[in-house]
Design a protein around this motif. Sequence first.
Motif, mmCIF file in Angstrom:
data_model
loop_
_atom_site.group_PDB
_atom_site.id
_atom_site.type_symbol
_atom_site.label_atom_id
_atom_site.label_comp_id
_atom_site.label_asym_id
_atom_site.label_seq_id
_atom_site.Cartn_x
_atom_site.Cartn_y
_atom_site.Cartn_z
ATOM 1 N N LEU A 285 0.960 -6.408 -0.452
ATOM 2 C CA LEU A 285 0.454 -7.768 -0.271
ATOM 3 C C LEU A 285 1.321 -8.823 -0.943
ATOM 4 C CD1 LEU A 285 -3.397 -7.225 -0.731
ATOM 5 C CD2 LEU A 285 -2.066 -7.293 1.387
ATOM 6 N N ARG A 286 2.455 -8.417 -1.503
ATOM 7 C CA ARG A 286 3.340 -9.422 -2.084
ATOM 8 C C ARG A 286 3.835 -10.342 -0.973
ATOM 9 N NH1 ARG A 286 7.461 -6.263 -6.114
ATOM 10 N NH2 ARG A 286 5.919 -5.276 -7.466
ATOM 11 N N ARG A 287 3.788 -11.630 -1.213
ATOM 12 C CA ARG A 287 4.082 -12.610 -0.178
ATOM 13 C C ARG A 287 5.496 -12.458 0.359
ATOM 14 N NH1 ARG A 287 2.627 -18.460 -2.269
ATOM 15 N NH2 ARG A 287 3.545 -18.918 -0.229
ATOM 16 N N GLY A 288 5.566 -12.185 1.662
ATOM 17 C CA GLY A 288 6.846 -12.185 2.347
ATOM 18 C C GLY A 288 7.698 -10.948 2.184
ATOM 19 N N GLU A 289 7.413 -10.089 1.202
ATOM 20 C CA GLU A 289 8.279 -8.936 0.968
ATOM 21 C C GLU A 289 8.151 -7.921 2.099
ATOM 22 O OE1 GLU A 289 8.317 -6.910 -2.718
ATOM 23 O OE2 GLU A 289 8.602 -8.715 -3.914
ATOM 24 N N LEU A 290 9.235 -7.195 2.329
ATOM 25 C CA LEU A 290 9.231 -6.143 3.345
ATOM 26 C C LEU A 290 8.740 -4.849 2.710
ATOM 27 C CD1 LEU A 290 12.669 -6.810 5.095
ATOM 28 C CD2 LEU A 290 10.427 -7.801 5.598
ATOM 29 N N TYR A 291 7.534 -4.457 3.047
ATOM 30 C CA TYR A 291 6.983 -3.194 2.553
ATOM 31 C C TYR A 291 6.375 -2.416 3.727
ATOM 32 C CZ TYR A 291 5.059 0.125 -0.774
ATOM 33 O OH TYR A 291 4.795 1.284 -1.475
ATOM 34 N N VAL A 292 5.255 -2.890 4.232
ATOM 35 C CA VAL A 292 4.695 -2.255 5.425
ATOM 36 C C VAL A 292 5.688 -2.353 6.575
ATOM 37 C CG1 VAL A 292 2.829 -2.310 7.106
ATOM 38 C CG2 VAL A 292 2.330 -2.710 4.698
ATOM 39 N N THR A 293 6.397 -3.474 6.649
ATOM 40 C CA THR A 293 7.413 -3.645 7.691
ATOM 41 C C THR A 293 8.491 -2.578 7.576
ATOM 42 O OG1 THR A 293 7.041 -6.030 7.682
ATOM 43 C CG2 THR A 293 9.088 -5.246 8.677
ATOM 44 N N MET B 10 0.779 7.280 11.182
ATOM 45 C CA MET B 10 0.668 8.277 10.116
ATOM 46 C C MET B 10 1.820 8.133 9.116
ATOM 47 S SD MET B 10 -2.124 9.914 10.474
ATOM 48 C CE MET B 10 -2.752 8.320 11.055
ATOM 49 N N GLY B 11 2.994 7.752 9.611
ATOM 50 C CA GLY B 11 4.104 7.494 8.702
ATOM 51 C C GLY B 11 3.814 6.319 7.780
ATOM 52 N N VAL B 12 3.290 5.241 8.349
ATOM 53 C CA VAL B 12 2.959 4.058 7.543
ATOM 54 C C VAL B 12 1.863 4.379 6.535
ATOM 55 C CG1 VAL B 12 2.049 1.708 7.630
ATOM 56 C CG2 VAL B 12 3.710 2.461 9.339
ATOM 57 N N MET B 13 0.839 5.083 6.979
ATOM 58 C CA MET B 13 -0.270 5.420 6.077
ATOM 59 C C MET B 13 0.196 6.302 4.925
ATOM 60 S SD MET B 13 -3.848 7.374 6.916
ATOM 61 C CE MET B 13 -4.470 5.957 7.803
ATOM 62 N N THR B 14 0.977 7.330 5.235
ATOM 63 C CA THR B 14 1.448 8.229 4.193
ATOM 64 C C THR B 14 2.313 7.488 3.186
ATOM 65 O OG1 THR B 14 1.498 10.004 5.852
ATOM 66 C CG2 THR B 14 2.584 10.444 3.768
ATOM 67 N N GLY B 15 3.109 6.533 3.673
ATOM 68 C CA GLY B 15 3.994 5.798 2.781
ATOM 69 C C GLY B 15 3.305 4.756 1.929
ATOM 70 N N CYS B 16 2.236 4.161 2.433
ATOM 71 C CA CYS B 16 1.661 2.986 1.765
ATOM 72 C C CYS B 16 0.381 3.238 0.971
ATOM 73 C CB CYS B 16 1.376 1.890 2.802
ATOM 74 S SG CYS B 16 2.840 1.273 3.645
ATOM 75 N N LEU B 17 -0.439 4.186 1.382
ATOM 76 C CA LEU B 17 -1.782 4.281 0.807
ATOM 77 C C LEU B 17 -1.773 4.687 -0.660
ATOM 78 C CD1 LEU B 17 -4.744 3.927 1.342
ATOM 79 C CD2 LEU B 17 -4.863 6.300 2.128
ATOM 80 N N GLY B 18 -0.901 5.622 -1.048
ATOM 81 C CA GLY B 18 -0.861 6.037 -2.451
ATOM 82 C C GLY B 18 -0.539 4.884 -3.384
ATOM 83 N N GLY B 19 0.428 4.057 -2.989
ATOM 84 C CA GLY B 19 0.784 2.900 -3.810
ATOM 85 C C GLY B 19 -0.332 1.883 -3.893
ATOM 86 N N ILE B 20 -1.071 1.732 -2.790
ATOM 87 C CA ILE B 20 -2.215 0.816 -2.808
ATOM 88 C C ILE B 20 -3.258 1.298 -3.815
ATOM 89 C CG2 ILE B 20 -4.154 -0.057 -1.455
ATOM 90 C CD1 ILE B 20 -2.323 -0.053 0.990
ATOM 91 N N LEU B 21 -3.580 2.590 -3.780
ATOM 92 C CA LEU B 21 -4.549 3.149 -4.727
ATOM 93 C C LEU B 21 -4.082 2.936 -6.167
ATOM 94 C CD1 LEU B 21 -5.417 6.522 -2.948
ATOM 95 C CD2 LEU B 21 -6.871 4.497 -3.135
ATOM 96 N N ARG B 22 -2.819 3.195 -6.414
ATOM 97 C CA ARG B 22 -2.260 3.014 -7.762
ATOM 98 C C ARG B 22 -2.434 1.584 -8.249
ATOM 99 N NH1 ARG B 22 3.511 3.102 -6.721
ATOM 100 N NH2 ARG B 22 3.065 0.929 -6.160
ATOM 101 N N ASP B 23 -2.064 0.623 -7.412
ATOM 102 C CA ASP B 23 -2.111 -0.779 -7.832
ATOM 103 C C ASP B 23 -3.536 -1.280 -7.990
ATOM 104 O OD1 ASP B 23 0.648 -0.744 -7.778
ATOM 105 O OD2 ASP B 23 0.799 -1.640 -5.787
ATOM 106 N N VAL B 24 -4.430 -0.830 -7.113
ATOM 107 C CA VAL B 24 -5.831 -1.255 -7.223
ATOM 108 C C VAL B 24 -6.454 -0.714 -8.507
ATOM 109 C CG1 VAL B 24 -8.124 -0.970 -6.213
ATOM 110 C CG2 VAL B 24 -6.187 -1.567 -4.753
ATOM 111 N N VAL B 25 -6.211 0.572 -8.814
ATOM 112 C CA VAL B 25 -6.756 1.158 -10.038
ATOM 113 C C VAL B 25 -6.224 0.438 -11.271
ATOM 114 C CG1 VAL B 25 -6.755 3.240 -11.477
ATOM 115 C CG2 VAL B 25 -7.201 3.418 -9.035
ATOM 116 N N CYS B 26 -4.964 0.006 -11.218
ATOM 117 C CA CYS B 26 -4.356 -0.698 -12.356
ATOM 118 C C CYS B 26 -4.662 -2.195 -12.353
ATOM 119 C CB CYS B 26 -2.846 -0.481 -12.359
ATOM 120 S SG CYS B 26 -2.349 1.183 -12.795
ATOM 121 N N ASN B 27 -5.476 -2.636 -11.385
ATOM 122 C CA ASN B 27 -5.878 -4.042 -11.300
ATOM 123 C C ASN B 27 -4.662 -4.955 -11.125
ATOM 124 O OD1 ASN B 27 -7.891 -6.018 -11.170
ATOM 125 N ND2 ASN B 27 -7.646 -6.539 -13.343
#
Length: 207
Positions: free
Chosen positions: A145-153, A122-139
């Motif tokens: 999904l940036r290669r190698g970067e620490l985000y979900v980690t 739930m911590g990971v979902m709360t932290g990551c999902l909003g940003g995913i929606l933002r980036d997908v809407v903005c194409n």
Amino acid sequence: MTTAEALDYASVFVFGLTGGLAASRAQLDPVGFLFLAVITAVGGGTARDVILDRQPVFWVGEPANILVACAAGLICFVWAPRLESRRRALDWLDAVALASAVGAGITAARWEGAGVIVTVLMGVMTGCLGGILRDVVCNEQPMVLRRGELYVTAAAAGAAAGAATMELGGGIGPASILCGLVAFGLRAGSLRFGWRLPEYRSRPPRS
């Protein structure tokens, strides 16, 4: 105001700012700023509350969260053109938002009596999902999904540290602080010093 509510407000505001910055990069109108700010700000928390069956969803029970997100979007509409690099500002604001949102996620899960694994997720979902929606809407390519970067980690490490602290008898407040420090520290290290995970490298098939 509880710790969970305070963290929700903090993450809503900062994630709202990142949505506004994304809207400025896409050169949207004021309504576009508001839309992106709101979906970025409440996306992760909404999914968290639905899965945990929390009634009502946090922004339905506290509609001021929507006003906070809208205010963040309008601030960016005025402020973003003055920034030298909106991409870099977006990255760093997103790191702050990630840290606060992961803390909000584990706190909410703990209040609902969730176990360690569910609390971390739930911590990971709360932290990551909003940003995913933002980036997908903005194409744009989602930050996760940036290669190698620490985000979900970073989100998972922060959530695990916070959940372990609570499991060992620590209070929700100290656990949330440790969670935020770990998540932000790893994300900041990735942005500032180039910390990376090993990347998958394909090999030619055997003959």
